[in-house]
Design a protein around this motif. Structure first.
Motif, PDB file in Angstrom:
ATOM      1  N   TRP A 207     107.620  75.239   7.923  1.00 23.73           N
ATOM      2  CA  TRP A 207     108.354  76.500   8.055  1.00 23.73           C
ATOM      3  C   TRP A 207     109.184  76.459   9.314  1.00 23.73           C
ATOM      4  O   TRP A 207     108.951  75.586  10.146  1.00 23.73           O
ATOM      5  CB  TRP A 207     107.368  77.681   8.095  1.00 23.73           C
ATOM      6  N   THR A 208     110.024  77.414   9.588  1.00 23.55           N
ATOM      7  CA  THR A 208     110.767  78.168   8.596  1.00 23.55           C
ATOM      8  C   THR A 208     112.089  77.428   8.460  1.00 23.55           C
ATOM      9  O   THR A 208     112.844  77.385   9.449  1.00 23.55           O
ATOM     10  CB  THR A 208     111.010  79.624   9.075  1.00 23.55           C
ATOM     11  N   VAL A 209     112.321  76.829   7.343  1.00 24.38           N
ATOM     12  CA  VAL A 209     113.399  75.859   7.188  1.00 24.38           C
ATOM     13  C   VAL A 209     114.562  76.502   6.441  1.00 24.38           C
ATOM     14  O   VAL A 209     114.504  76.686   5.224  1.00 24.38           O
ATOM     15  CB  VAL A 209     112.878  74.599   6.453  1.00 24.38           C
ATOM     16  N   ASN A 210     115.595  76.840   7.203  1.00 21.59           N
ATOM     17  CA  ASN A 210     116.728  77.563   6.614  1.00 21.59           C
ATOM     18  C   ASN A 210     118.009  76.739   6.587  1.00 21.59           C
ATOM     19  O   ASN A 210     119.055  77.246   6.210  1.00 21.59           O
ATOM     20  CB  ASN A 210     116.988  78.851   7.405  1.00 21.59           C
ATOM     21  N   ASP A 211     117.936  75.489   7.036  1.00 27.09           N
ATOM     22  CA  ASP A 211     119.166  74.684   7.058  1.00 27.09           C
ATOM     23  C   ASP A 211     119.010  73.431   6.209  1.00 27.09           C
ATOM     24  O   ASP A 211     117.902  72.979   5.913  1.00 27.09           O
ATOM     25  CB  ASP A 211     119.537  74.315   8.497  1.00 27.09           C
ATOM     26  N   LEU A 212     120.162  72.874   5.852  1.00 31.89           N
ATOM     27  CA  LEU A 212     120.186  71.723   4.960  1.00 31.89           C
ATOM     28  C   LEU A 212     119.565  70.485   5.609  1.00 31.89           C
ATOM     29  O   LEU A 212     118.864  69.714   4.946  1.00 31.89           O
ATOM     30  CB  LEU A 212     121.647  71.449   4.565  1.00 31.89           C
ATOM     31  N   GLY A 225     105.807  71.137   0.614  1.00 30.94           N
ATOM     32  CA  GLY A 225     106.435  72.449   0.496  1.00 30.94           C
ATOM     33  C   GLY A 225     107.377  72.805   1.630  1.00 30.94           C
ATOM     34  O   GLY A 225     107.230  72.336   2.759  1.00 30.94           O
ATOM     35  N   ILE A 226     108.327  73.658   1.272  1.00 31.40           N
ATOM     36  CA  ILE A 226     109.261  74.204   2.260  1.00 31.40           C
ATOM     37  C   ILE A 226     109.120  75.727   2.229  1.00 31.40           C
ATOM     38  O   ILE A 226     109.103  76.337   1.161  1.00 31.40           O
ATOM     39  CB  ILE A 226     110.707  73.749   1.951  1.00 31.40           C
ATOM     40  N   ILE A 227     108.991  76.315   3.410  1.00 26.12           N
ATOM     41  CA  ILE A 227     108.861  77.775   3.526  1.00 26.12           C
ATOM     42  C   ILE A 227     110.167  78.261   4.156  1.00 26.12           C
ATOM     43  O   ILE A 227     110.493  77.874   5.279  1.00 26.12           O
ATOM     44  CB  ILE A 227     107.620  78.146   4.378  1.00 26.12           C
ATOM     45  N   THR A 228     110.912  79.059   3.414  1.00 21.35           N
ATOM     46  CA  THR A 228     112.274  79.386   3.821  1.00 21.35           C
ATOM     47  C   THR A 228     112.634  80.843   3.570  1.00 21.35           C
ATOM     48  O   THR A 228     112.105  81.469   2.637  1.00 21.35           O
ATOM     49  CB  THR A 228     113.270  78.467   3.066  1.00 21.35           C
TER      50      THR A 228
END
Ligand code: G3P
Ligand code: MG
Length: 243
Positions: A207-212, A225-228
């Motif tokens: 977490w918290t992964v909001n970018d490419l 998993g990715i938490i976004t």
């Protein structure tokens, strides 16, 4: 790689509200991450902070209000006045709604600041009442909460949450205490941390992964998993990629 909506679809909608959860479900997420705390009258509620000031139009601590009092505050404050009145959901309201969907829920117990006595038992009781046991992943920054949940319901997976400082030998730690997952801030991950978790058979949900760049890195590391805050982006990006 599983896509989890952090506090619901919180990039666009007010975090930890039924609206944010509904919008995440509409995107077709694999999972929803949410945070739970406890009220004065022992009700498990979905809210990130110990205080209500940042996310609602009220003031004070969650633990100083009964749920009847708490649900009168508007939890859509973080997004201005775009979304009208959105109450703080009780965890029970959430489960009643989630039982009709197939996604899983990452329930994060916020026991790091105040240790709410009995929150693990109460949370589990609600999950069982709605038959959601096989679609839950617990996590907490406080290892005592996930250790307690492992005693109460060993079959439900747990993730050890840590911030950007990471945790040395996280894979060994998780395996040793029976936690299936490691939930680090992505800033705490590097090749060695990933390798060490894999060596011990521990899955990684970051977490918290909001970018490419972060998404690509997690994919390259073959994380679980990715938490976004923007679940639509990885859902689209992952299409046709095969994992
Ligand atoms: O569970 C991942 C993440 O939610 C942990 O941090 O502060 O957003 O609850 P926070
Ligand atoms: Mg959280």
């Amino acid at each position: 790689m599983k896509v989890m909506a952090h506090r619901g679809y919180s990039g666009k909608y007010p975090e930890n509200t039924m609206l944010a959860f509904q919008k995440a479900a509409e995107l077709g997420v694999d999972g929803i991450e949410l945070d739970v705390q406890m009220t004065k009258d022992g009700k498990v509620v979905v809210i990130h902070d110990e205080r209500i000031d940042r996310t609602t139009d009220g003031m004070g601590y969650v633990r100083d209000y009964t749920y009847e009092e708490l649900k009168k505050f508007n939890a859509s404050k973080v997004k201005g006045d775009q979304f009208g009145f959105q109450p703080i959901p009780s965890f029970e309201d959430y489960c009643r709604w989630a039982k009709d969907y197939s996604f899983f829920t990452n329930v994060e117990l916020k026991t790091g600041v105040f240790y709410y006595a009995g929150i693990e038992e109460k949370t589990l009781e609600i999950i069982k009442a709605y038959g959601l046991e096989d679609r839950i992943l617990f996590s907490s920054f406080h290892p005592m909460s996930i250790a307690r949940l492992k005693e109460l319901a060993p079959e439900i997976p747990c993730g050890a949450l840590v911030g950007d400082h990471g945790l040395g030998n996280a894979g060994f730690f998780c395996k040793r205490y029976g936690f299936e997952y490691y939930h680090p801030d992505i800033a705490a991950l590097d090749d060695e941390a990933v390798r060490e978790c894999k060596e011990h058979g521990i899955g990684i949900n970051a977490w918290t992964v909001n970018d490419l760049a972060g998404l690509e890195k997690l994919y390259e590391w073959d994380c679980e998993g990715i938490i976004t805050n923007y679940p639509g982006v990885p859902l689209e990006w992952l299409k046709g990629r095969g994992k």
